[in-house]
Design an enzyme around this catalytic site. Sequence first.
Site, PDB file in Angstrom:
ATOM      1  N   LYS A 154       2.038 -10.054  -9.186  1.00  0.00           N
ATOM      2  CA  LYS A 154       0.779  -9.570  -8.591  1.00  0.00           C
ATOM      3  C   LYS A 154      -0.106  -8.958  -9.676  1.00  0.00           C
ATOM      4  O   LYS A 154       0.383  -8.228 -10.539  1.00  0.00           O
ATOM      5  CB  LYS A 154       1.074  -8.517  -7.527  1.00  0.00           C
ATOM      6  CG  LYS A 154      -0.178  -7.930  -6.860  1.00  0.00           C
ATOM      7  CD  LYS A 154       0.176  -7.145  -5.597  1.00  0.00           C
ATOM      8  CE  LYS A 154      -1.045  -6.489  -4.987  1.00  0.00           C
ATOM      9  NZ  LYS A 154      -1.459  -5.273  -5.721  1.00  0.00           N
ATOM     10  N   TYR A 158       7.134  -1.634  -8.644  1.00  0.00           N
ATOM     11  CA  TYR A 158       6.566  -1.068  -9.879  1.00  0.00           C
ATOM     12  C   TYR A 158       7.736  -0.840 -10.829  1.00  0.00           C
ATOM     13  O   TYR A 158       8.731  -0.221 -10.453  1.00  0.00           O
ATOM     14  CB  TYR A 158       5.875   0.275  -9.622  1.00  0.00           C
ATOM     15  CG  TYR A 158       4.478   0.172  -9.080  1.00  0.00           C
ATOM     16  CD1 TYR A 158       3.464  -0.444  -9.822  1.00  0.00           C
ATOM     17  CD2 TYR A 158       4.149   0.726  -7.850  1.00  0.00           C
ATOM     18  CE1 TYR A 158       2.169  -0.513  -9.328  1.00  0.00           C
ATOM     19  CE2 TYR A 158       2.864   0.660  -7.358  1.00  0.00           C
ATOM     20  CZ  TYR A 158       1.875   0.027  -8.103  1.00  0.00           C
ATOM     21  OH  TYR A 158       0.603  -0.044  -7.613  1.00  0.00           O
ATOM     22  N   HIS A 188      -6.396  -5.330  -7.835  1.00  0.00           N
ATOM     23  CA  HIS A 188      -5.848  -4.045  -7.375  1.00  0.00           C
ATOM     24  C   HIS A 188      -6.898  -3.295  -6.535  1.00  0.00           C
ATOM     25  O   HIS A 188      -7.031  -2.070  -6.647  1.00  0.00           O
ATOM     26  CB  HIS A 188      -5.422  -3.210  -8.599  1.00  0.00           C
ATOM     27  CG  HIS A 188      -4.165  -2.405  -8.366  1.00  0.00           C
ATOM     28  ND1 HIS A 188      -2.983  -2.658  -9.012  1.00  0.00           N
ATOM     29  CD2 HIS A 188      -3.920  -1.347  -7.545  1.00  0.00           C
ATOM     30  CE1 HIS A 188      -2.063  -1.775  -8.622  1.00  0.00           C
ATOM     31  NE2 HIS A 188      -2.607  -0.972  -7.726  1.00  0.00           N
ATOM     32  N   THR A 236       4.281  -5.965  -9.667  1.00  0.00           N
ATOM     33  CA  THR A 236       2.882  -5.670  -9.985  1.00  0.00           C
ATOM     34  C   THR A 236       2.750  -5.428 -11.482  1.00  0.00           C
ATOM     35  O   THR A 236       3.382  -4.524 -12.023  1.00  0.00           O
ATOM     36  CB  THR A 236       2.413  -4.430  -9.212  1.00  0.00           C
ATOM     37  OG1 THR A 236       2.549  -4.681  -7.816  1.00  0.00           O
ATOM     38  CG2 THR A 236       0.957  -4.105  -9.537  1.00  0.00           C
ATOM     39  N   ARG A 293      -6.573  -2.006   2.049  1.00  0.00           N
ATOM     40  CA  ARG A 293      -7.059  -0.754   2.650  1.00  0.00           C
ATOM     41  C   ARG A 293      -7.198  -0.804   4.177  1.00  0.00           C
ATOM     42  O   ARG A 293      -6.946   0.220   4.831  1.00  0.00           O
ATOM     43  CB  ARG A 293      -8.415  -0.377   2.048  1.00  0.00           C
ATOM     44  CG  ARG A 293      -8.365   0.158   0.626  1.00  0.00           C
ATOM     45  CD  ARG A 293      -9.774   0.555   0.178  1.00  0.00           C
ATOM     46  NE  ARG A 293      -9.861   1.014  -1.191  1.00  0.00           N
ATOM     47  CZ  ARG A 293     -10.037   0.231  -2.254  1.00  0.00           C
ATOM     48  NH1 ARG A 293     -10.109  -1.085  -2.096  1.00  0.00           N
ATOM     49  NH2 ARG A 293     -10.133   0.752  -3.462  1.00  0.00           N
ATOM     50  N   SER A 295       5.709  -1.272  -0.344  1.00  0.00           N
ATOM     51  CA  SER A 295       5.441  -0.728  -1.679  1.00  0.00           C
ATOM     52  C   SER A 295       6.624   0.054  -2.218  1.00  0.00           C
ATOM     53  O   SER A 295       7.315   0.745  -1.460  1.00  0.00           O
ATOM     54  CB  SER A 295       4.226   0.200  -1.622  1.00  0.00           C
ATOM     55  OG  SER A 295       4.080   0.916  -2.830  1.00  0.00           O
ATOM     56  N   VAL A 342       0.869  -1.182   0.000  1.00  0.00           N
ATOM     57  CA  VAL A 342       0.000   0.000   0.000  1.00  0.00           C
ATOM     58  C   VAL A 342       0.905   1.230   0.000  1.00  0.00           C
ATOM     59  O   VAL A 342       1.743   1.386   0.889  1.00  0.00           O
ATOM     60  CB  VAL A 342      -0.923   0.011   1.241  1.00  0.00           C
ATOM     61  CG1 VAL A 342      -1.715   1.313   1.305  1.00  0.00           C
ATOM     62  CG2 VAL A 342      -1.876  -1.182   1.218  1.00  0.00           C
ATOM     63  N   GLY A 395     -10.496  -7.226  -1.275  1.00  0.00           N
ATOM     64  CA  GLY A 395     -11.841  -7.388  -0.757  1.00  0.00           C
ATOM     65  C   GLY A 395     -11.964  -8.104   0.570  1.00  0.00           C
ATOM     66  O   GLY A 395     -13.045  -8.133   1.160  1.00  0.00           O
TER      67      GLY A 395
END
Lengths: 385, 385, 385, 385
Positions: free
Chosen positions: B245, B145, B269, B171, B324, B122, B94, B302
Amino acid sequence: MPDNQHIQSSPYSQIPAGIVSLADYETHALPMLRTDIREYIDSGVADEITLRRNRSAFEQIGISPSLLQDFRQASTTTRLLGYPLAHPLLLAPVAHQRLVHTDGELATVRGAAALDTPMIVSTLASYRLEDIAASGHPNLWFQLYWQHNRENSLALVKRAEACGYQALVITLDAPVNGLRNRTQRSGFHLPAGVIEANLQGQPHPAPRPLDAHASVILNGFMVDAPTLADLQWLQANTRLPVLVKGVINPADALRFKELGMAGVIVSNHGGRTLDGLPSTIEVIAACRQAVGPDFPLLLDSGIRRGTDVFKALALGANAILIGRPQLHALTVAGALGVAHMLKLLRDELEITMALAGTPTLADIGPQSLLNLASPQTFAAFQPSL
Amino acid sequence: MPDNQHIQSSPYSQIPAGIVSLADYETHALPMLRTDIREYIDSGVADEITLRRNRSAFEQIGISPSLLQDFRQASTTTRLLGYPLAHPLLLAPVAHQRLVHTDGELATVRGAAALDTPMIVSTLASYRLEDIAASGHPNLWFQLYWQHNRENSLALVKRAEACGYQALVITLDAPVNGLRNRTQRSGFHLPAGVIEANLQGQPHPAPRPLDAHASVILNGFMVDAPTLADLQWLQANTRLPVLVKGVINPADALRFKELGMAGVIVSNHGGRTLDGLPSTIEVIAACRQAVGPDFPLLLDSGIRRGTDVFKALALGANAILIGRPQLHALTVAGALGVAHMLKLLRDELEITMALAGTPTLADIGPQSLLNLASPQTFAAFQPSL
Amino acid sequence: MPDNQHIQSSPYSQIPAGIVSLADYETHALPMLRTDIREYIDSGVADEITLRRNRSAFEQIGISPSLLQDFRQASTTTRLLGYPLAHPLLLAPVAHQRLVHTDGELATVRGAAALDTPMIVSTLASYRLEDIAASGHPNLWFQLYWQHNRENSLALVKRAEACGYQALVITLDAPVNGLRNRTQRSGFHLPAGVIEANLQGQPHPAPRPLDAHASVILNGFMVDAPTLADLQWLQANTRLPVLVKGVINPADALRFKELGMAGVIVSNHGGRTLDGLPSTIEVIAACRQAVGPDFPLLLDSGIRRGTDVFKALALGANAILIGRPQLHALTVAGALGVAHMLKLLRDELEITMALAGTPTLADIGPQSLLNLASPQTFAAFQPSL
Amino acid sequence: MPDNQHIQSSPYSQIPAGIVSLADYETHALPMLRTDIREYIDSGVADEITLRRNRSAFEQIGISPSLLQDFRQASTTTRLLGYPLAHPLLLAPVAHQRLVHTDGELATVRGAAALDTPMIVSTLASYRLEDIAASGHPNLWFQLYWQHNRENSLALVKRAEACGYQALVITLDAPVNGLRNRTQRSGFHLPAGVIEANLQGQPHPAPRPLDAHASVILNGFMVDAPTLADLQWLQANTRLPVLVKGVINPADALRFKELGMAGVIVSNHGGRTLDGLPSTIEVIAACRQAVGPDFPLLLDSGIRRGTDVFKALALGANAILIGRPQLHALTVAGALGVAHMLKLLRDELEITMALAGTPTLADIGPQSLLNLASPQTFAAFQPSL
């Protein structure tokens, strides 16, 4: 030039902050419109079942991405009726555009031209088709509502031919108007300044006498509707390719292909004619299956997102039409709004292609989708359940 | 140390009364955040269909319990990449955690360590990966990334190797950003005090010239995206196990296994990239079927309940990622909040195992579930109907 | 006698106007209760998915009537465990009834007796099982929560035997409590005046030491839960028929039949234990199919209407249990309320039988129903579609 | 003439602006009625599941149009029981019409006559069947509720024969009243001025003694209900064709055909008897399949739109009945309202036929529809998914 007192708010001269999607144009436009005009634009027929389904059916279709595809030759270009298209988007025929902006179709055509997007001009435009063509937009089509008889109808077609329209779209799904109850309740009437510019001076045929027991609808309007023979006569009397708009039934799609039409536009008229029609995204695959791989098939009604365009293409459409969002964008910011609205949709389509792993339109197919509504699909994922 | 004026409320020094689930952390956190930051964290892409489906899809999956099972050897432990795990939970990568707490990732890592939970740091962390590793947490992974080219990308990987990260997560589902309309409308911007600490001083490649007709998206961003060759090169140049990912398509999962990747993280994502992707719980079983029983498969996006973890494991995941809720807990109570949030989820998982009659993770399988969405299942229950 | 200051409103001495269904009792009762007590009674576990499904699943089942049936021998009577029943209704075990009425179970038992309805007395009753039996109600059953060990558990059973209870119900689906978040957030606590009357003076076993890494839930509570051996031992040590409460899995139902249990109560504990359990009406047919036609099978959780009772019987239940509505009726009007609530449900069942054309319980079967959730059923009605 | 103080608002002497659909009549009528009368008219039984389904089930059925059909012989005419019908619409039997208008059935019959629509007069009409027949409407049917015994029942039938009623409808689905909870809660009572005009002076049979344990419902009301023998006796003692109203089960439809009845009315009594009955549009196709192509089959309950009529005909109904909208229109504008309501429905049916491409009723069949509820249908459209 007719008056425009019905237009209550001046359009913005730049795009307002917070407009980042087509839905935002609708949200901004509605309060700028006279109530009955807003109802006329946004309402669907009867209980609006089809209108709602035009949006909700897209939610049942999922996207299946592929990672790490090769985008060195990526492109959104395609060809339609022999002409190149930068993106698979067209502006649908939308009547009476002076309802929302003083410049009406003259503004819309400038926005469309700026984004290289073909525009299909309505028979019921507020400006004459010749005046719209004078904008110099190189990709205009003309939409025909049958005008009681062959003479009146052909006169319009010849005017379109004369000023360079590239194709003819005949709308066959509205021989009578659907009862749009919200519009009726609003007391909608065309303001003085909004005329059917193309039909001024058109001779009116004598009213047809009806028996006492005859139905005004079934024996009046319907007997004035165009027939199969009329359609074939029209096709024989124009050098333009003729597309039929308003097809839902795959058998109709096949019939029009066999009649030699140039293409078919799958449409439920934006949910404005017959409540209970399926959404077009529900029938496009069956229509494609009926007509085979090479016949031009366009999809109208309900497109608001780049992902919607992607799904329509995946299920067999060659391109899609944008209807109401034209008016929303025109209301908010005139030609600039129309151009920006098209830009938003294009960007969304491109991002969808990027993230789905489909570098060209040819890569988008049924394998790009998942049917999220079907328990079978879910079961297929869970073989041991 | 950069400023933090954007943080409007001090975190609580103890857990507020009434926080008894992960959803409560969200409810408490949102009013503590600047509006645009709240929108940035919570919004999904476009119409948020995928974001909602990430929660609603779990409701369609029922649990089938077995009574009176033997719990004398009950345990939640497992192994992943050769390391033992106390529970099958990890913190997802995150970005920008200083958006919600002055100590950002330095607080999160302390909460994770307290609960023996691996943390995936991250690329876009607010603190340097070295500073996070200095916390002494023994189970850190690094999320990459791609940084325009191989040199920039490898430099990050080598820094992660150097300070003891155990695995690398690349990712691949976000070569361009999804248009998160709520975030756009909120005018979100990174506050002055929130930097991409790992990327400070990184050399920027020269901008790539584009043709007049080329697409910034398809011919710009996408040509800078990592390729299959880049992935293989990266794998050959690090001693860390590499996980991919962002997989949704079972064919992609199989492809990455065949390429020798160490594992796959099934993720959409958090509903932030492409609206219309299925939820991960809908595809995890097909991904497991594609890769066979022994390949590491993790599920992201989720998860909010112990029953969600249970369902993911039952359908084939080896472990799950929490996204989150990290930020919600961090906002409310810093490191203490993160630890408590993980404790709530663990307890819920353990109670689910107790009540479902599955003493160990190996006992949790498809036979532990019921597909409540399928009329077939219902019919199977009612053979005489 | 303990105090009752937590009871805020006196119950009505007659039925208030406007109470014409079980739902009306809930509506009237809730504002009469202290907030945390209301939450304790009405909440389900976690997100209350199962709690909602307990009601919504009934809506998917239609009734198929037959006209002009012969009602000359019509009757709602049946037999259960060898005893006659006027109607196929029982009061489910419900704990702590002094939470809502000073007389608690002593009032409930009078209402049940007035309507010839068996009552299953909870281990956690606010009054001693002997005091409840002293009411003279001839059809009492006793519900057992396992009390840490065999000695404590058997002591309760022997007390129930001694004062004439007819059957024993052992609840096996709650070895740990589900996390009812609404109850937790409300700060619920048992008021001073509400005791577990049956457990006063019970010797408490010494706390079990746990390893540092052991789970309080999986290695603590669960190891104290009753085992299969405990169940068999209990059965061997009581002369009462033993029914198992809390079965969802048809395989469990069969197992308990094979173990010689007297019957099974299909229940999800009113949606209070594990969120994600199916509703009982969804599994009752499979349970009946598993155990065959003659084994006593009762259905608990979610019944609020006579049509619900009818559907449960049609799918294989011999009788049903009423839970929360007892408390709602008790709150509103004490013993009179309980009797009236049962009368409403009986009348609804009788009217359902009259209108469905099923004169006796034996006439109610799968042929009395339609599966409205299944497109297959719909398709069967429309063969030409 | 009895008083009418319960009628709070005078009906309009012309149709109010904004009434463009049957739903608008309901919206306008409700505030004009005394609360308990409004509840009596609009409520359904229990939780109103069937009442809602009467509307929602129509939304699951789509219409499949065919373009360019030949409408030169278009017509809505049909024949029923040997008589011609201008449109396939009838007024359903509706009791107590003086509840909403001083002239009650005397106004309704004038509205029906103006639109050539048959009216089925209720046993419980507020005016005598002879007075209604005196209006001169040539197409009246009489609806019979069984009157405790054969003598009373036949007396009514002979009066209907004597004044020219064309057919007899016996209602068999309401031997006991459903518990309409909203009506009960409203304290509904018939006002002094609203009498059962046809039943004045009817001799009442002596009350039947019941055992102490007998059920008033099952052993009282139900034993007074008409039997199969009564139905056959009635048919043998009248020269009128006898139709049975209240059929849901296809097996019942077939049974009544085999008994020589003149027709069957598929009805769930407007959702007022047994909650959980399917909607009639869900069972009409199976009923048609059971009785074969030539047996008169009418559909009642839930029709509010021309598209609903179209769907009922497509699935096998010969004609449909309109219930509550009669009362709504009568409330708002008396006979004029009833006529206008029927005109709106006719126009909607004609427009539906025009847009669906079905020039006559015989052209409307299952091929005119799409089952939108079935994933199978959707899958059929998307063979490659």
